[in-house]
Design an enzyme around this catalytic site. Sequence first.
Site, PDB file in Angstrom:
ATOM      1  N   GLY A  15       0.788  -1.230   0.000  1.00 16.42           N
ATOM      2  CA  GLY A  15       0.000   0.000   0.000  1.00 16.42           C
ATOM      3  C   GLY A  15       0.819   1.278   0.000  1.00 16.42           C
ATOM      4  O   GLY A  15       0.337   2.314   0.446  1.00 16.42           O
ATOM      5  N   ARG A  66     -16.536 -13.603  -8.471  1.00 19.12           N
ATOM      6  CA  ARG A  66     -17.921 -13.139  -8.656  1.00 19.12           C
ATOM      7  C   ARG A  66     -18.514 -12.643  -7.349  1.00 19.12           C
ATOM      8  O   ARG A  66     -19.199 -11.620  -7.300  1.00 19.12           O
ATOM      9  CB  ARG A  66     -18.769 -14.287  -9.223  1.00 19.12           C
ATOM     10  CG  ARG A  66     -19.274 -13.988 -10.644  1.00 19.12           C
ATOM     11  CD  ARG A  66     -19.829 -15.247 -11.292  1.00 19.12           C
ATOM     12  NE  ARG A  66     -20.721 -15.982 -10.392  1.00 19.12           N
ATOM     13  CZ  ARG A  66     -22.049 -15.912 -10.410  1.00 19.12           C
ATOM     14  NH1 ARG A  66     -22.641 -15.165 -11.314  1.00 19.12           N
ATOM     15  NH2 ARG A  66     -22.768 -16.620  -9.568  1.00 19.12           N
ATOM     16  N   ASN A 107      -5.342   2.048 -13.081  1.00 21.92           N
ATOM     17  CA  ASN A 107      -4.377   1.135 -12.459  1.00 21.92           C
ATOM     18  C   ASN A 107      -2.971   1.670 -12.665  1.00 21.92           C
ATOM     19  O   ASN A 107      -2.714   2.400 -13.615  1.00 21.92           O
ATOM     20  CB  ASN A 107      -4.502  -0.252 -13.125  1.00 21.92           C
ATOM     21  CG  ASN A 107      -3.529  -1.264 -12.551  1.00 21.92           C
ATOM     22  OD1 ASN A 107      -3.318  -1.317 -11.331  1.00 21.92           O
ATOM     23  ND2 ASN A 107      -2.915  -2.062 -13.400  1.00 21.92           N
ATOM     24  N   HIS A 109       0.969   0.216 -13.120  1.00 22.97           N
ATOM     25  CA  HIS A 109       1.678  -1.034 -13.425  1.00 22.97           C
ATOM     26  C   HIS A 109       3.172  -0.749 -13.541  1.00 22.97           C
ATOM     27  O   HIS A 109       3.567   0.233 -14.174  1.00 22.97           O
ATOM     28  CB  HIS A 109       1.129  -1.619 -14.730  1.00 22.97           C
ATOM     29  CG  HIS A 109       1.738  -2.933 -15.068  1.00 22.97           C
ATOM     30  ND1 HIS A 109       1.397  -4.096 -14.417  1.00 22.97           N
ATOM     31  CD2 HIS A 109       2.706  -3.267 -15.965  1.00 22.97           C
ATOM     32  CE1 HIS A 109       2.118  -5.097 -14.908  1.00 22.97           C
ATOM     33  NE2 HIS A 109       2.910  -4.615 -15.840  1.00 22.97           N
ATOM     34  N   ASP A 145      -3.881  -5.298 -18.149  1.00 27.79           N
ATOM     35  CA  ASP A 145      -2.891  -4.229 -18.368  1.00 27.79           C
ATOM     36  C   ASP A 145      -2.921  -3.656 -19.790  1.00 27.79           C
ATOM     37  O   ASP A 145      -1.860  -3.400 -20.387  1.00 27.79           O
ATOM     38  CB  ASP A 145      -1.471  -4.741 -18.033  1.00 27.79           C
ATOM     39  CG  ASP A 145      -1.353  -5.185 -16.579  1.00 27.79           C
ATOM     40  OD1 ASP A 145      -2.040  -4.612 -15.720  1.00 27.79           O
ATOM     41  OD2 ASP A 145      -0.572  -6.120 -16.298  1.00 27.79           O
TER      42      ASP A 145
END
Length: 187
Positions: A15, A66, A107, A109, A145
């Site tokens: 984090g 799910r 996101n 990466h 990605d």
Amino acid sequence: MVKKINACVFISGKGTNLATLVKSSRKNNFPLKIELVISNKKDAPGLKISKRNSIRFKYFSSKKMRIFEKKCLIELKKREIKFICLAGFMRILSKDFIKNFSHKIINIHPSLLPKYKGTNTHARVLRNKDRFSGCTVHYVTPKLDSGKIIKQKKVLIEKNENEDSLKKKILKVEHAIYPKSIIKIFK
Ligand code: GAR
């Protein structure tokens, strides 16, 4: 002062990117208020960052994606979350989940996408003797990605670089570009 919208950060690990986003979110010019943190790992060290900063956090198991996504959606709705930042979240979100937040999930990466999608990026970059690596902030699509790139930054790979030194070097750059990318999106 910009009007802030409610955001959620998804994590799986340390984090450090979450910490940077929390710090940025205190500034007047930052468009997000981090209202919620979700982890798919019960013991993710990043959860301590939410605790320390009095940010509401939730853990949901991602054994069954799910069910994980269903629980997330309920919580996200409850907290009126309008934007999601993945920060070291190591699962792939489904098409059905993503369509609830079209162009509202991003996101970070640790590679120069489209190169080195997936995991173990630093080891693969070093094995290939690349001269540069870096990091990328991009929109999230159901394809791993692969969404549109928002910001990318290069770093030079030194002669004696190892996985650990490269990871640290890139992480430092991640901490700089993630908040900048968010400001850019909302400009
Ligand atoms: C970061 O390097 C991030 O780019 C990477 O995980 C690390 C998380 O660090 N994410 C991915 O590999 C996603 N495909 P953090 O937990 O300290 O922010």
